[in-house]
Design an enzyme around this catalytic site. Structure first.
Site, PDB file in Angstrom:
ATOM      1  N   PRO A 100       0.405   1.914 -66.010  1.00 30.15           N
ATOM      2  CA  PRO A 100       0.382   2.590 -64.715  1.00 30.15           C
ATOM      3  C   PRO A 100      -0.685   3.682 -64.647  1.00 30.15           C
ATOM      4  O   PRO A 100      -1.010   4.164 -63.563  1.00 30.15           O
ATOM      5  CB  PRO A 100       1.794   3.185 -64.595  1.00 30.15           C
ATOM      6  CG  PRO A 100       2.289   3.283 -65.992  1.00 30.15           C
ATOM      7  CD  PRO A 100       1.679   2.131 -66.724  1.00 30.15           C
ATOM      8  N   GLU A 127       8.666   3.532 -73.481  1.00 29.98           N
ATOM      9  CA  GLU A 127       8.118   4.711 -72.823  1.00 29.98           C
ATOM     10  C   GLU A 127       6.606   4.646 -72.654  1.00 29.98           C
ATOM     11  O   GLU A 127       6.047   5.182 -71.712  1.00 29.98           O
ATOM     12  CB  GLU A 127       8.497   5.975 -73.615  1.00 29.98           C
ATOM     13  CG  GLU A 127       8.087   7.276 -72.962  1.00 29.98           C
ATOM     14  CD  GLU A 127       8.861   7.552 -71.679  1.00 29.98           C
ATOM     15  OE1 GLU A 127       8.384   8.376 -70.877  1.00 29.98           O
ATOM     16  OE2 GLU A 127       9.940   6.936 -71.484  1.00 29.98           O
ATOM     17  N   ARG A 165      -8.059 -18.292 -60.737  1.00 24.65           N
ATOM     18  CA  ARG A 165      -8.417 -19.004 -59.509  1.00 24.65           C
ATOM     19  C   ARG A 165      -9.896 -18.872 -59.166  1.00 24.65           C
ATOM     20  O   ARG A 165     -10.407 -19.591 -58.305  1.00 24.65           O
ATOM     21  CB  ARG A 165      -7.550 -18.523 -58.348  1.00 24.65           C
ATOM     22  CG  ARG A 165      -7.785 -17.108 -57.925  1.00 24.65           C
ATOM     23  CD  ARG A 165      -6.651 -16.564 -57.056  1.00 24.65           C
ATOM     24  NE  ARG A 165      -6.283 -17.472 -55.975  1.00 24.65           N
ATOM     25  CZ  ARG A 165      -6.946 -17.574 -54.835  1.00 24.65           C
ATOM     26  NH1 ARG A 165      -8.011 -16.825 -54.650  1.00 24.65           N
ATOM     27  NH2 ARG A 165      -6.538 -18.399 -53.900  1.00 24.65           N
ATOM     28  N   ASP A 180     -11.288 -15.584 -49.337  1.00 25.58           N
ATOM     29  CA  ASP A 180     -10.015 -14.870 -49.407  1.00 25.58           C
ATOM     30  C   ASP A 180     -10.178 -13.409 -49.020  1.00 25.58           C
ATOM     31  O   ASP A 180     -11.267 -12.842 -49.106  1.00 25.58           O
ATOM     32  CB  ASP A 180      -9.445 -14.922 -50.839  1.00 25.58           C
ATOM     33  CG  ASP A 180      -8.787 -16.253 -51.139  1.00 25.58           C
ATOM     34  OD1 ASP A 180      -8.482 -16.994 -50.188  1.00 25.58           O
ATOM     35  OD2 ASP A 180      -8.587 -16.537 -52.326  1.00 25.58           O
TER      36      ASP A 180
END
Length: 259
Positions: A100, A127, A165, A180
Site C-alpha cells: 500500500p 503487518e 493482455r 481501452d
C-alpha cells in the site's frame, strides 16, 4: 527482452512468491488468462516462499524490533526464493513488491512492465515487510489503490491480468488493448451493439451511418467528454490535439452557460 527497447515482449513469465498459491488457481484457469497460458504467451509459476525458510518450523515472520502489534515478514525466505529464481538468469527481471506504500498502478506502468519477458511478484501478508526487502530486494513497490487488503495476492492478479493482455496475441482483437480506457490517456468512448433500438433507447445515428470518419470523430469527442466529466485530472497529461482542446473549450463554454 530486457525492457529497454520500448517494445512489448512477445511472451512473458510471472514468478509469484506467495504464502497462498491456491488463491490463484481459479484466476489462472479462467477466461483470457487461461487461453494465454494455453497459447504459450504467458507462463505463471507460483512459489510458496515458506519453502525457503531457514528453520524446521518453516517460519516466515517474526515480531518487529522495537515492539508493536502484528508480525513482519522476515528477509531470509524472500531473499533465498528470489536468489533461486535468478539462478541462471542473464538479465535480472523487475522484482515487484505489492504494498500500500507503493506507487499507484496505472496503465502506463502496465505498459512499462509489458516490455519485460520476466517479472517476479512478491505478495506480502501480516503487518508488513522487513525494510531490507524493500530497500535491497524489490525494484518496484506497487499499490493498486488507497485501501487495505489482507495480502498481496489480489493486487498480483490485477497486475498479471493488466500486463498479460498487452502481450501480442493474448487478446482476440489486437486493437482492443490500444483503445481501452487509459491506454490513450482518456477514458474509453461508449459502445453500442444490436438491436439499434431497445425499450425506446436508440443507438446514436452516427454509428449507423457507415461514415467512418464521422464515427471516429464522434468516438474521440465522446472519450473527451467522458474524461472531462468523470476524470478531468487525466486531461492534464493526455496527448491532446488542437481539435481536442477546441472541443474541450466548447464543453466548458456550454457548462458555463448552463449554470
Amino acid at each position: 527482452m530486457d525492457g529497454r527497447s520500448g517494445m512489448t515482449a512477445s511472451k512473458i513469465r510471472f514468478d509469484v512468491l506467495t504464502l497462498f498459491p491456491e488463491m490463484f488457481h481459479g484466476f489462472l484457469h479462467s477466461s483470457i488468462i487461461k487461453k494465454a497460458h494455453e497459447k504459450g504467451l504467458v507462463e505463471t509459476s507460483l512459489i510458496n516462499f515458506r519453502d525457503f525458510s531457514t528453520d524446521k518450523h518453516r517460519t516466515v515472520d517474526d515480531t518487529p524490533y522495537g515492539g508493536g502489534g502484528g508480525m513482519v515478514l522476515k528477509p531470509e525466505p524472500l531473499f533465498r526464493a528470489v536468489d533461486h529464481l535468478l539462478n541462471g538468469v542473464d538479465t535480472r527481471p523487475p522484482v515487484l513488491l505489492m504494498s500500500p506504500q507503493g506507487q499507484p498502478f496505472t496503465q502506463r506502468k502496465a505498459e512499462e512492465l509489458a516490455r519485460h519477458s520476466h517479472l517476479i511478484i512478491i505478495c506480502g501478508h501480516y503487518e508488513g515487510y522487513d525494510e531490507r526487502i524493500r530497500r535491497h530486494l524489490a525494484t518496484d513497490e506497487i499499490s493498486i489503490g488507497d485501501y487495505v487488503l489482507t495480502g498481496g495476492e489480489l493486487p498480483a492478479m490485477v497486475i498479471i491480468d493488466s500486463v498479460a493482455r498487452l502481450i501480442p496475441g493474448v487478446l482476440g482483437n489486437e486493437t482492443s488493448a490500444a483503445s481501452d480506457s487509459f491506454s490513450t490517456g482518456l477514458l474509453e468512448y461508449p459502445h453500442y451493439t444490436r438491436p439499434a433500438e431497445f425499450r425506446g433507447y436508440r443507438v446514436p445515428d452516427v454509428l449507423l451511418s457507415g461514415h467512418h470518419q464521422r464515427i471516429e470523430t464522434w468516438r474521440r469527442q465522446q472519450a473527451l467528454r467522458r474524461t472531462w466529466e468523470r476524470r478531468p485530472d487525466l486531461l492534464k497529461t493526455a496527448p491532446l490535439t488542437e481539435e481536442d482542446r477546441a472541443y474541450l473549450r466548447e464543453l466548458e463554454s456550454r457548462a458555463a452557460r448552463d449554470e
